[in-house]
Design a protein around this motif. Structure first.
Motif, PDB file in Angstrom:
ATOM      1  N   PRO A  87       0.954  -1.107  -0.136  1.00 54.12           N
ATOM      2  CA  PRO A  87      -0.014   0.052  -0.162  1.00 54.12           C
ATOM      3  C   PRO A  87       0.724   1.314   0.152  1.00 54.12           C
ATOM      4  N   THR A  88       0.131   2.463  -0.509  1.00 55.65           N
ATOM      5  CA  THR A  88       0.918   3.552  -0.583  1.00 55.65           C
ATOM      6  C   THR A  88       1.285   4.256   0.913  1.00 55.65           C
ATOM      7  N   THR A  89       0.513   3.736   1.859  1.00 57.26           N
ATOM      8  CA  THR A  89       0.752   4.241   3.108  1.00 57.26           C
ATOM      9  C   THR A  89       2.020   3.554   3.802  1.00 57.26           C
ATOM     10  N   GLY A  90       2.697   2.754   3.183  1.00 56.18           N
ATOM     11  CA  GLY A  90       3.958   2.263   3.469  1.00 56.18           C
ATOM     12  C   GLY A  90       3.880   1.116   4.647  1.00 56.18           C
ATOM     13  N   GLY A  91       4.907   0.792   5.236  1.00 52.96           N
ATOM     14  CA  GLY A  91       4.770  -0.059   6.703  1.00 52.96           C
ATOM     15  C   GLY A  91       4.807  -1.640   6.025  1.00 52.96           C
ATOM     16  N   THR A  92       4.889  -1.814   4.841  1.00 55.81           N
ATOM     17  CA  THR A  92       5.055  -3.349   4.545  1.00 55.81           C
ATOM     18  C   THR A  92       6.487  -3.872   4.843  1.00 55.81           C
ATOM     19  N   ALA A  93       6.383  -5.113   5.550  1.00 55.14           N
ATOM     20  CA  ALA A  93       7.758  -5.634   5.770  1.00 55.14           C
ATOM     21  C   ALA A  93       8.178  -6.509   4.595  1.00 55.14           C
ATOM     22  N   PHE A  94       9.397  -6.220   4.050  1.00 53.47           N
ATOM     23  CA  PHE A  94       9.950  -6.867   2.778  1.00 53.47           C
ATOM     24  C   PHE A  94      11.393  -7.431   3.077  1.00 53.47           C
ATOM     25  N   ALA A  95      11.883  -8.378   2.142  1.00 59.24           N
ATOM     26  CA  ALA A  95      12.994  -8.987   2.285  1.00 59.24           C
ATOM     27  C   ALA A  95      13.754  -8.968   0.880  1.00 59.24           C
ATOM     28  N   ILE A  96      15.052  -8.555   1.003  1.00 62.36           N
ATOM     29  CA  ILE A  96      15.728  -8.551  -0.507  1.00 62.36           C
ATOM     30  C   ILE A  96      16.970  -9.777  -0.366  1.00 62.36           C
ATOM     31  N   THR A  97      16.921 -10.697  -1.362  1.00 57.58           N
ATOM     32  CA  THR A  97      17.883 -11.544  -1.594  1.00 57.58           C
ATOM     33  C   THR A  97      19.050 -11.052  -2.325  1.00 57.58           C
TER      34      THR A  97
END
Length: 372
Positions: free
Chosen positions: A131-141
């Protein structure tokens, strides 16, 4: 200075190569010697493959780089070369020496250099939407992620953390505008762009209340729904679309008019391009109020009918009118439901009852109507 020149410049013990390359009396084994190393330099971390070229190296038991033992991988059976893994060592030139059962070689030089760490590589971002509100947990490999920062369309992510191996990075997305944006990972050794970037999506609608929570089953009641992310919304009451729906610029308030419905509580659903939500408590349709008729003008008219009349009162919306049970024609009610017009039907001379009927009930016009 070449390895051969270096070797010639180094004084050898008197017993290093007795009788030249052979032992005393010409019957002994060859004494070992080095010509060069390939490559002649490598990283301070060691672990790289190095070939030592020389003569009489067979049977070697030890190879040192600046006094630190290397790992012997293989020895040419003719004694012309040895392959080793260089040990780690501080930066600078060091002597490389081989020890065999018949002696120690002359030294040749190998230079340790500081190799900058490789830049980061990234292979995947999970999830790649939020969402545009942000706050999304992410992972980069990827690889080489140690010390990394991450930006989404130039805005830093928060809570960034990297595992000890530098292969997994986690964090929280910042707010952003709807659409696909570039994601860049930056370390002291360089930057890398995440393939495919990240797509911001508008959040689903949130509806917190409807005012008023009830209204006439005839519909047409103005309402307000409060919430968030309401932009582009449509509204249904028990599956029937509301009319005149409009949303404020902030997407926090929605107005419209209820459709007609059946008496009772019904679900109210708000739908936007990003999803749907139900209004807590729904909406309660109530029976419409009964009509009130206060007067008819004129109160008399020809038995032939066709006389235009006006009935005043309230709650007249949706009304029909009869004169002694015969329907009037051309009946129309104003938007406020306070005035009704039409044309009288034909009737017998005398006073007759005039009845006004709406979805809320029926009522008689005081005094009736007199045909003359």
């Amino acid at each position: 200075m070449s390895a051969v020149v270096q070797q010639a410049a180094i004084a050898q013990p008197t017993d290093s190569w007795p009788g030249g390359d052979w032992g005393g009396g010409g019957g002994g084994s060859r004494y070992p010697r080095l010509f060069n190393v390939t490559p002649s330099q490598g990283p301070t971390t060691g672990g790289n493959t190095v070939q030592l070229n020389g003569a009489n190296l067979q049977g070697a038991t030890l190879v040192t780089f600046g006094g630190t033992p290397a790992t012997i991988v293989s020895i040419d059976p003719y004694g012309n070369s040895i392959t080793v893994l260089a040990p780690a060592h501080a930066a600078g030139a060091v002597q490389v020496v081989v020890t065999t059962p018949w002696g120690t070689t002359n030294p040749v030089y190998y230079t340790y250099v500081v190799v900058p760490p490789p830049g980061p590589t990234v292979t995947a971002l999970v999830p790649n939407t939020g969402p545009t509100t942000g706050g999304t947990a992410f992972a980069i490999t990827g690889t080489g992620l140690t010390g990394a920062t991450v930006t989404f369309n130039g805005v830093p992510a928060t809570g960034v953390s990297v595992n000890a191996a530098g292969t997994l990075l986690t964090g929280i997305t910042p707010p952003g505008t709807a659409g696909n944006v570039p994601v860049v990972v930056t370390t002291p050794a360089g930057s890398a762009t995440v393939p495919g970037g990240f797509t911001y999506t508008a959040p689903p609608p949130v509806a917190t209340s409807i005012t008023p929570p009830s209204g006439s089953a005839t519909g047409g009641t103005a309402f307000v729904i409060s919430g968030s992310s309401l932009t582009g919304a449509s509204v249904t009451f028990n599956g029937v679309a509301a009319t005149g729906v409009s949303v404020n610029a902030a997407g926090t308030s929605l107005v419209g008019f209820t459709p007609a419905g059946v008496v009772g509580n019904v679900p109210v659903v708000v739908t936007t391009p990003t999803g749907s939500t139900s209004v807590p408590g729904g909406y309660t349709y109530t029976a419409p109020p009964p009509p009130v008729a206060t007067s008819i003008t004129p109160a008399t008219g020809s038995t032939a009918g066709g006389t235009a009349f006006v009935i005043s009162g309230s709650s007249l919306t949706g009304a029909s009118v009869t004169f002694n049970g015969v329907p009037a024609t051309g009946v129309s009610v104003n938007a406020a439901g306070t005035s009704l017009v039409g044309f009288t039907p034909a009737g017998a001379a005398g006073n007759v009852p005039v009845s006004v009927t709406t979805p809320g009930g029926s009522t008689l016009v005081p005094g009736g109507y007199t045909y003359v």
